[in-house]
Scaffold this active site. Structure first.
Site, mmCIF file in Angstrom:
data_model
loop_
_atom_site.group_PDB
_atom_site.id
_atom_site.type_symbol
_atom_site.label_atom_id
_atom_site.label_comp_id
_atom_site.label_asym_id
_atom_site.label_seq_id
_atom_site.Cartn_x
_atom_site.Cartn_y
_atom_site.Cartn_z
ATOM 1 N N GLU A 49 -1.455 7.336 2.318
ATOM 2 C CA GLU A 49 -0.457 6.274 2.448
ATOM 3 C C GLU A 49 0.900 6.836 2.056
ATOM 4 O O GLU A 49 1.128 7.182 0.895
ATOM 5 C CB GLU A 49 -0.803 5.078 1.539
ATOM 6 C CG GLU A 49 0.290 4.005 1.585
ATOM 7 C CD GLU A 49 0.103 2.899 0.546
ATOM 8 O OE1 GLU A 49 -1.023 2.690 0.059
ATOM 9 O OE2 GLU A 49 1.115 2.257 0.211
ATOM 10 N N ARG A 53 9.629 4.527 0.962
ATOM 11 C CA ARG A 53 10.551 4.320 -0.159
ATOM 12 C C ARG A 53 11.517 5.469 -0.321
ATOM 13 O O ARG A 53 12.255 5.513 -1.292
ATOM 14 C CB ARG A 53 9.762 4.187 -1.466
ATOM 15 C CG ARG A 53 8.959 2.951 -1.538
ATOM 16 C CD ARG A 53 8.348 2.818 -2.916
ATOM 17 N NE ARG A 53 7.050 2.227 -2.796
ATOM 18 C CZ ARG A 53 6.137 2.235 -3.736
ATOM 19 N NH1 ARG A 53 6.378 2.811 -4.889
ATOM 20 N NH2 ARG A 53 4.970 1.658 -3.543
ATOM 21 N N THR A 76 4.371 0.310 1.906
ATOM 22 C CA THR A 76 5.591 -0.440 1.592
ATOM 23 C C THR A 76 6.223 -1.023 2.855
ATOM 24 O O THR A 76 7.441 -1.056 3.006
ATOM 25 C CB THR A 76 6.619 0.421 0.816
ATOM 26 O OG1 THR A 76 5.938 1.360 -0.039
ATOM 27 C CG2 THR A 76 7.493 -0.463 -0.070
ATOM 28 N N LYS A 136 -5.456 -5.468 0.522
ATOM 29 C CA LYS A 136 -5.081 -4.669 -0.647
ATOM 30 C C LYS A 136 -4.920 -5.632 -1.823
ATOM 31 O O LYS A 136 -4.210 -6.634 -1.701
ATOM 32 C CB LYS A 136 -3.758 -3.961 -0.351
ATOM 33 C CG LYS A 136 -3.041 -3.367 -1.550
ATOM 34 C CD LYS A 136 -1.806 -2.595 -1.086
ATOM 35 C CE LYS A 136 -0.861 -2.340 -2.240
ATOM 36 N NZ LYS A 136 0.252 -1.435 -1.866
HETATM 37 C C1 3PG Z 1 2.719 1.733 -5.859
HETATM 38 O O1 3PG Z 1 3.265 0.660 -6.003
HETATM 39 O O2 3PG Z 1 3.336 2.797 -5.792
HETATM 40 C C2 3PG Z 1 1.267 1.749 -5.690
HETATM 41 O O3 3PG Z 1 0.760 0.515 -5.985
HETATM 42 C C3 3PG Z 1 0.653 2.819 -6.535
HETATM 43 O O4 3PG Z 1 0.638 2.402 -7.833
HETATM 44 P P1 3PG Z 1 0.212 3.435 -8.987
HETATM 45 O O5 3PG Z 1 1.391 4.384 -9.158
HETATM 46 O O6 3PG Z 1 0.032 2.557 -10.188
HETATM 47 O O7 3PG Z 1 -1.028 4.145 -8.553
#
Ligand code: 3PG
Length: 215
Positions: A49, A53, A76, A136
Site C-alpha cells: 500500500e 501522502r 490514503t 479496513k
Molecule cells: C497509517 O495511517 O499510516 C496507517 O494506518 C499505518 O499505521 P501504523 O504506522 O500505525 O502502522
C-alpha cells in the site's frame, strides 16, 4: 465501466489473502521505489500500500507496479481525483481511511477495487448495505484494538477486515487470530530511516519476520 461493490470486495479479499501483513508505505523519493518493492516482495509480502501522502507517491506506484510478483495499491484515497490518479499510475487496488459517496462512486466508475475504512458498527453496516464486505478497520488500536474488532464480528460475521493503525509485531497476532481478519496493515516493515538510507537487506529481514506471522 462500473465495478459492483460486491465484486470489488471479492477482489480486495483475494488480494488481502495473499499475505498476513500489508506494508503501509510512505515514500518520499521515487528512486527508492523499485529496490524497496523488490525487498518487500522477496521477503514474502507482495501486497503493498503506497500512501498518497508524498509528492512522489504516484511515481512510486508506477515504479513499484513494474516489480514482478507485487500487487501495488494506493492508500490514503480521499477524493475522486485521487482515485483517477492512482488508477492511471498503475494501482490495482485502493485503500481509504474512511468512505464517502463520492469516493465509493469514483472507485466503482474507475473499476478500482477499494478497501474502505470503517471504525464502528454503523460505518461497517453502511458499507455492507452498499455491497462492501471486505473493510479496513481503522484506526485499529485507537478504536479498541482486537477486542473491539472481535465484538463487531459477533453481530456482523459476514464482514471481513484488514485492521490498520497501531498494528505492531507484538499485537499483530491478536488480530490475525480473529475469524473476521484476513490480514493486517502496518508501517513497521519499512521504517522511514531504513528507506532513506537504502537498507534494503534490513527491510527484507523485517519483511520475512512479518510474513511469518500466522493467521
Ligand atoms: C497509517 O495511517 O499510516 C496507517 O494506518 C499505518 O499505521 P501504523 O504506522 O500505525 O502502522
Amino acid at each position: 465501466m462500473s465495478l459492483p461493490p460486491k465484486e470489488a470486495s471479492k477482489t480486495t479479499r483475494e488480494i488481502c489473502g495473499l499475505a498476513p501483513i500489508i506494508p503501509v508505505l510512505v515514500v518520499e523519493n521515487a528512486a527508492h521505489a523499485r529496490p524497496l518493492a523488490e525487498a518487500l516482495v522477496a521477503g514474502g509480502l507482495p501486497v503493498l500500500e503506497v500512501t498518497l501522502r508524498t509528492a512522489a507517491a504516484l511515481d512510486v506506484i508506477s515504479e513499484m507496479a513494474k516489480v514482478k510478483g507485487g500487487h501495488v495499491g494506493a492508500g490514503t484515497l480521499i477524493t475522486a481525483e485521487d482515485v483517477r490518479a492512482a488508477k492511471a499510475a498503475g494501482a490495482t487496488f485502493g485503500v481509504s481511511p474512511g468512505a464517502t459517496d463520492a469516493l465509493l462512486a469514483a472507485c466503482e466508475e474507475e473499476d478500482l477495487p477499494l478497501l474502505p475504512g470503517a471504525a464502528t458498527a454503523s460505518e461497517a453496516m453502511q458499507l455492507l448495505a452498499r455491497g462492501y464486505d471486505m473493510l479496513k478497520f481503522f484506526p485499529a488500536e485507537a478504536s479498541g484494538g482486537a477486542p473491539a474488532l472481535k465484538a463487531i464480528g459477533a453481530p456482523l460475521p459476514q464482514i471481513t477486515f484488514c485492521p490498520t493503525g497501531g498494528v505492531t509485531p507484538d499485537n499483530a497476532t491478536s488480530y490475525l487470530s480473529l475469524p473476521n481478519v484476513i490480514c493486517a496493515g502496518g508501517s513497521w516493515v519499512a521504517p522511514k530511516d531504513m528507506v532513506e538510507r537504502g537498507d534494503w537487506a534490513g527491510i527484507e529481514t523485517l519483511t520475512r519476520e512479518a510474513a511469518a506471522l500466522r493467521r
